[in-house]
Design a protein around this motif. Structure first.
Motif, PDB file in Angstrom:
ATOM      1  N   VAL A  32       0.848  -1.188   0.000  1.00 12.38           N
ATOM      2  CA  VAL A  32       0.000   0.000   0.000  1.00 12.38           C
ATOM      3  C   VAL A  32       0.890   1.246   0.000  1.00 12.38           C
ATOM      4  CG1 VAL A  32      -0.237   0.146   2.500  1.00 12.38           C
ATOM      5  CG2 VAL A  32      -2.053   1.015   1.048  1.00 12.38           C
ATOM      6  N   SER A  33       0.438   2.281  -0.672  1.00  7.96           N
ATOM      7  CA  SER A  33       1.281   3.476  -0.792  1.00  7.96           C
ATOM      8  C   SER A  33       1.257   4.301   0.488  1.00  7.96           C
ATOM      9  CB  SER A  33       0.820   4.344  -1.969  1.00  7.96           C
ATOM     10  OG  SER A  33      -0.355   5.055  -1.629  1.00  7.96           O
ATOM     11  N   MET A  34       2.362   4.950   0.753  1.00  8.01           N
ATOM     12  CA  MET A  34       2.463   5.842   1.903  1.00  8.01           C
ATOM     13  C   MET A  34       1.453   6.986   1.736  1.00  8.01           C
ATOM     14  SD  MET A  34       4.941   4.699   3.967  1.00  8.01           S
ATOM     15  CE  MET A  34       6.015   5.898   4.760  1.00  8.01           C
ATOM     16  N   ARG A  35       1.269   7.446   0.529  1.00  8.09           N
ATOM     17  CA  ARG A  35       0.314   8.523   0.252  1.00  8.09           C
ATOM     18  C   ARG A  35      -1.104   8.089   0.649  1.00  8.09           C
ATOM     19  NH1 ARG A  35       1.180  12.891  -2.440  1.00  8.09           N
ATOM     20  NH2 ARG A  35       3.025  12.100  -3.482  1.00  8.09           N
ATOM     21  N   ASP A  36      -1.458   6.842   0.325  1.00  5.78           N
ATOM     22  CA  ASP A  36      -2.789   6.336   0.669  1.00  5.78           C
ATOM     23  C   ASP A  36      -2.959   6.248   2.184  1.00  5.78           C
ATOM     24  OD1 ASP A  36      -5.382   5.340   0.028  1.00  5.78           O
ATOM     25  OD2 ASP A  36      -4.668   3.300   0.397  1.00  5.78           O
ATOM     26  N   ILE A  37      -1.930   5.809   2.885  1.00 12.98           N
ATOM     27  CA  ILE A  37      -1.997   5.741   4.350  1.00 12.98           C
ATOM     28  C   ILE A  37      -2.190   7.146   4.918  1.00 12.98           C
ATOM     29  CG2 ILE A  37      -0.677   5.242   6.451  1.00 12.98           C
ATOM     30  CD1 ILE A  37       0.580   2.876   4.865  1.00 12.98           C
ATOM     31  N   ALA A  38      -1.431   8.115   4.426  1.00 13.49           N
ATOM     32  CA  ALA A  38      -1.563   9.496   4.908  1.00 13.49           C
ATOM     33  C   ALA A  38      -2.974  10.017   4.650  1.00 13.49           C
ATOM     34  CB  ALA A  38      -0.534  10.398   4.231  1.00 13.49           C
ATOM     35  N   ARG A  39      -3.488   9.791   3.459  1.00 10.91           N
ATOM     36  CA  ARG A  39      -4.829  10.259   3.107  1.00 10.91           C
ATOM     37  C   ARG A  39      -5.872   9.657   4.037  1.00 10.91           C
ATOM     38  NH1 ARG A  39      -8.611   7.981   0.514  1.00 10.91           N
ATOM     39  NH2 ARG A  39      -7.348   6.377  -0.441  1.00 10.91           N
ATOM     40  N   ARG A  40      -5.790   8.336   4.253  1.00  6.41           N
ATOM     41  CA  ARG A  40      -6.773   7.672   5.110  1.00  6.41           C
ATOM     42  C   ARG A  40      -6.635   8.062   6.575  1.00  6.41           C
ATOM     43  NH1 ARG A  40      -7.244   1.531   3.053  1.00  6.41           N
ATOM     44  NH2 ARG A  40      -9.482   1.737   2.810  1.00  6.41           N
ATOM     45  N   ALA A  41      -5.426   8.484   6.973  1.00  9.01           N
ATOM     46  CA  ALA A  41      -5.208   8.925   8.357  1.00  9.01           C
ATOM     47  C   ALA A  41      -5.556  10.404   8.540  1.00  9.01           C
ATOM     48  CB  ALA A  41      -3.759   8.679   8.761  1.00  9.01           C
ATOM     49  N   ASN A  42      -5.955  11.051   7.456  1.00  8.92           N
ATOM     50  CA  ASN A  42      -6.288  12.481   7.477  1.00  8.92           C
ATOM     51  C   ASN A  42      -5.113  13.348   7.920  1.00  8.92           C
ATOM     52  OD1 ASN A  42      -9.003  12.273   6.574  1.00  8.92           O
ATOM     53  ND2 ASN A  42      -9.575  11.544   8.624  1.00  8.92           N
ATOM     54  N   VAL A  43      -3.923  12.993   7.413  1.00  7.82           N
ATOM     55  CA  VAL A  43      -2.730  13.807   7.632  1.00  7.82           C
ATOM     56  C   VAL A  43      -2.051  13.996   6.276  1.00  7.82           C
ATOM     57  CG1 VAL A  43      -2.370  12.984  10.002  1.00  7.82           C
ATOM     58  CG2 VAL A  43      -1.170  11.863   8.112  1.00  7.82           C
ATOM     59  N   GLY A  44      -1.228  15.011   6.186  1.00  7.32           N
ATOM     60  CA  GLY A  44      -0.477  15.218   4.961  1.00  7.32           C
ATOM     61  C   GLY A  44       0.648  14.206   4.827  1.00  7.32           C
ATOM     62  N   LEU A  45       1.074  13.990   3.601  1.00  7.77           N
ATOM     63  CA  LEU A  45       2.187  13.068   3.367  1.00  7.77           C
ATOM     64  C   LEU A  45       3.428  13.532   4.120  1.00  7.77           C
ATOM     65  CD1 LEU A  45       3.266  10.549   1.958  1.00  7.77           C
ATOM     66  CD2 LEU A  45       3.793  11.993  -0.032  1.00  7.77           C
TER      67      LEU A  45
END
Length: 190
Positions: A32-45
């Protein structure tokens, strides 16, 4: 050298990232992409990368607690049950762990020989714990003597990979039994 305590909002972000990453990796695997994790965590990359500059650093934080628990569990088993039962129980628990994070087996296998990896220390401790259980079973005449801790880790890695595949997942218990029966030696009277 002392480290400054983390601000409350930074700690909240870190915890949120780990919670979301645990769920996302369990659902979609380690790729899974780091960008997707950031998006789902509601934080910026950038926030995610400030806490976890690499994928391995994120996985180290996710996996470290589990790997440490498996290392501790090996010690507990070694002193509480017979050597063959200790090895078998620990082996099964490690396979269950590898199933809980799709794709983690490849990361662990790579980290096992890469001293620069963020996962190296935790993987080395688990490897050592397994090798100790194997040596104890060998000393008691309960495990074949023509293998070592590296062989055990390779078998666990191979089995973890196999049960990570949808076509083999339903056969996980059977595959564990096959491999452990190849490691353990029947005792007289068994």
């Amino acid at each position: 050298m002392s480290t400054k305590p983390m601000r409350a909002d930074a700690q909240k972000n870190r915890n949120q990232i780990l919670t979301v990453a645990r769920d996302v990796v369990a659902e979609h695997g380690a790729d899974v992409s780091m960008r997707d994790i950031a998006r789902r965590a509601n934080v910026g990359l950038a926030t995610l990368l400030r806490h976890f500059p690499t994928r391995e650093a994120l996985f180290e934080a996710l996996l470290c607690t589990h790997l440490d628990a498996l290392t501790q569990r090996a010690t507990e088993l070694e002193t509480s049950v017979s050597a063959d039962k200790a090895l078998l129980a620990w082996f099964k628990e490690l396979v269950v762990f590898t199933q809980s994070y799709r794709g983690v087996v490849a990361m662990m296998a790579a980290a096992h020989t890469d001293k620069e990896s963020a996962l190296y220390a935790s993987c080395a401790e688990v490897h050592s714990a397994g090798a100790q259980l194997l040596q104890h079973a060998q000393a008691e005449g309960m495990a074949r003597t023509d293998m070592n801790g590296d062989d055990l880790f390779a078998l666990i890695t191979a089995l973890g990979w196999a049960v990570d595949q949808p076509s083999f997942a339903s056969r996980a218990d059977h595959l564990v039994q096959l491999i452990t029966s190849a490691i353990l030696i029947s005792r007289p009277g068994d």
